[in-house]
Design an enzyme around this catalytic site. Structure first.
Site, PDB file in Angstrom:
ATOM      1  N   ARG A  33      49.430  39.722  54.142  1.00  0.00           N
ATOM      2  CA  ARG A  33      49.373  40.940  53.300  1.00  0.00           C
ATOM      3  C   ARG A  33      50.007  42.133  54.034  1.00  0.00           C
ATOM      4  O   ARG A  33      50.732  42.916  53.437  1.00  0.00           O
ATOM      5  CB  ARG A  33      47.925  41.276  52.935  1.00  0.00           C
ATOM      6  CG  ARG A  33      47.144  40.148  52.299  1.00  0.00           C
ATOM      7  CD  ARG A  33      47.331  40.028  50.798  1.00  0.00           C
ATOM      8  NE  ARG A  33      46.492  38.950  50.297  1.00  0.00           N
ATOM      9  CZ  ARG A  33      46.908  37.694  50.100  1.00  0.00           C
ATOM     10  NH1 ARG A  33      48.169  37.356  50.310  1.00  0.00           N
ATOM     11  NH2 ARG A  33      46.078  36.768  49.653  1.00  0.00           N
ATOM     12  N   GLU A 177      32.730  29.145  44.983  1.00  0.00           N
ATOM     13  CA  GLU A 177      34.108  29.381  44.527  1.00  0.00           C
ATOM     14  C   GLU A 177      34.951  28.097  44.545  1.00  0.00           C
ATOM     15  O   GLU A 177      35.544  27.756  45.565  1.00  0.00           O
ATOM     16  CB  GLU A 177      34.780  30.445  45.416  1.00  0.00           C
ATOM     17  CG  GLU A 177      36.227  30.737  45.015  1.00  0.00           C
ATOM     18  CD  GLU A 177      36.913  31.821  45.860  1.00  0.00           C
ATOM     19  OE1 GLU A 177      36.348  32.215  46.903  1.00  0.00           O
ATOM     20  OE2 GLU A 177      38.007  32.247  45.472  1.00  0.00           O
ATOM     21  N   LYS A 219      32.307  31.777  41.209  1.00  0.00           N
ATOM     22  CA  LYS A 219      33.587  32.493  41.313  1.00  0.00           C
ATOM     23  C   LYS A 219      34.714  31.526  40.981  1.00  0.00           C
ATOM     24  O   LYS A 219      35.246  30.844  41.863  1.00  0.00           O
ATOM     25  CB  LYS A 219      33.750  33.070  42.722  1.00  0.00           C
ATOM     26  CG  LYS A 219      35.091  33.756  42.956  1.00  0.00           C
ATOM     27  CD  LYS A 219      35.060  34.674  44.172  1.00  0.00           C
ATOM     28  CE  LYS A 219      36.425  35.229  44.493  1.00  0.00           C
ATOM     29  NZ  LYS A 219      36.400  36.325  45.452  1.00  0.00           N
ATOM     30  N   SER A 261      41.276  36.682  41.434  1.00  0.00           N
ATOM     31  CA  SER A 261      42.512  37.053  40.712  1.00  0.00           C
ATOM     32  C   SER A 261      43.617  36.025  40.963  1.00  0.00           C
ATOM     33  O   SER A 261      44.468  35.822  40.073  1.00  0.00           O
ATOM     34  CB  SER A 261      42.964  38.472  41.058  1.00  0.00           C
ATOM     35  OG  SER A 261      43.242  38.652  42.426  1.00  0.00           O
ATOM     36  N   GLY A 262      43.654  35.411  42.127  1.00  0.00           N
ATOM     37  CA  GLY A 262      44.473  34.216  42.319  1.00  0.00           C
ATOM     38  C   GLY A 262      45.979  34.332  42.267  1.00  0.00           C
ATOM     39  O   GLY A 262      46.656  33.322  42.158  1.00  0.00           O
ATOM     40  N   ARG A 292      43.431  40.533  45.911  1.00  0.00           N
ATOM     41  CA  ARG A 292      44.742  41.144  45.678  1.00  0.00           C
ATOM     42  C   ARG A 292      44.772  42.100  44.489  1.00  0.00           C
ATOM     43  O   ARG A 292      45.408  43.149  44.547  1.00  0.00           O
ATOM     44  CB  ARG A 292      45.800  40.044  45.502  1.00  0.00           C
ATOM     45  CG  ARG A 292      46.206  39.395  46.799  1.00  0.00           C
ATOM     46  CD  ARG A 292      46.882  38.067  46.559  1.00  0.00           C
ATOM     47  NE  ARG A 292      45.934  37.023  46.178  1.00  0.00           N
ATOM     48  CZ  ARG A 292      46.271  35.769  45.903  1.00  0.00           C
ATOM     49  NH1 ARG A 292      47.533  35.408  45.930  1.00  0.00           N
ATOM     50  NH2 ARG A 292      45.352  34.880  45.597  1.00  0.00           N
TER      51      ARG A 292
END
Ligand code: 13P
Length: 340
Positions: A33, A177, A219, A261-262, A292
């Site tokens: 990132r 998740e 999640k 959000s993936g 993100r």
């Protein structure tokens, strides 16, 4: 373990109009990132980035909890306040990612299994002492020609259940998740099929491990076509497919579903959540636990410069506010016009 405490923490995390900030990027992920904005990843840049996010004025109006990384839960503001204390004082629940990442699943080329169960009981006690009230574990399911296999789905479901049971034993609310990745050229139907199979493997496993469903959150990914699919879906199609898939596989006793959000753009992630909540009449709270989709605009504005903190915080506040509105199905494109 106090059952009532688990239930009340789970409910606070999905309080109306609020959702979770995932700020639990591992060393590798945060470097990726930061590379995108030409910023070096050091202990200090990671610390000051998280301080900028967590001290955003008013963020507690829309953020109920923050997922931290092992390094972050031990870090402090420049003035010396430990991050978990800073968040708690704002009424935000501190949480912690406890998995230790994924590795190749032996004999199953292209598939992953999540590590981190060894010694987890001891680490959970330590995290609770550091102020954590909830935990997260991410399993990864890949879609490809002959993937996923049943074995991969089952092995990951069992690891999720063992993680979740250990968390509840330690008085921490587990966020379970199972992420079906967006990578690939599959269509939305294939994503729905795989997501349903994964969830229908996870919930029986959680019950087998005697989990208190009222004291956990799920999640999941949204049901979306692969990034390279020639046929992209409308917002209404995504909302319908996702809600149908969840209704078929998630018990109503689970208090909330907090999407990742993936790889969607921030606006897409907000629009999709909004459309689902606009459908109404759902058995669980439908909320967000975005990484993100909450952070990208703010990181691009911040770029590691103290002089950019204010604009970066305004951008974070704006995305949190848009997603807060999406919790009520009240987000509109006009809100984006007010973006700082
Ligand atoms: P994204 O919203 O960026 O997918 O991250 C959420 C998360 O916590 C993944 O584990």
């Amino acid at each position: 373990m106090n059952r009532q405490e688990l239930e009340s923490v789970a409910q606070r995390l999905v309080a109306k109009g609020k959702g979770i900030l995932a700020a639990d990027e591992s060393f590798g992920t945060i470097k990726k990132r930061f590379d995108a904005v030409h910023l070096e990843s050091t202990e200090e840049t990671r610390r000051s980035y998280r301080e900028m996010l967590f001290t955003t004025p008013g963020s507690e109006e829309f953020i109920s909890g923050v997922i931290l990384f092992d390094e972050t839960i031990r870090q402090k503001t420049a003035e010396g306040t430990p991050f978990p204390d800073l968040l708690s004082r704002k009424g935000i629940l501190p949480g912690i990612k406890v998995d230790q990442g994924t590795t190749d699943l032996a004999f199953f080329p292209g598939e992953k299994i999540t590590e981190g169960l060894d010694g987890l009981r001891g680490r959970l006690v330590e995290y609770r002492g550091l102020g954590a009230r909830f935990t997260k574990w991410r399993a990864v399911i890949t879609i490809a020609d002959h993937l996923p296999t049943r074995t991969c789905i089952r092995a990951n479901a069992e690891a999720l259940a063992r993680f979740a049971a250990l968390s509840q034993e330690a008085g921490l609310v587990p966020i379970v998740e199972p992420e079906v990745l967006m990578d690939g050229s599959h269509d939305i139907q294939r994503c729905e099929e795989v997501t349903e199979a994964a969830l229908k493997s996870v919930f029986p496993e959680l019950s087998e491990h005697r989990l208190i469903l009222e004291g956990m959150l799920l999640k999941p990914n949204m049901v979306l076509p692969g990034k390279k699919s020639p046929r992209q879906a409308t917002v209404a199609e995504v909302a319908e497919a996702t809600v149908r898939c969840l209704r078929r596989s998630v018990p109503a006793s689970v208090p909330g579903i907090v999407f990742l959000s993936g790889g969607q753009t921030p606006e897409q992630a907000t629009r999709h959540l909004n459309a689902m909540n606009a459908l109404g009449n759902l058995p669980w709270e439908l909320s967000f636990s975005y990484g993100r989709a909450l952070q990208d605009p703010t990181l691009k504005a911040w770029k590691g410069e103290a002089g950019n903190v204010s604009i970066a915080q305004q951008r974070f506040y704006h995305r949190a506010k848009c997603n807060g509105a999406a919790r009520f199905g009240k987000y509109s494109e006009e809100m984006e016009a007010q973006a700082p």
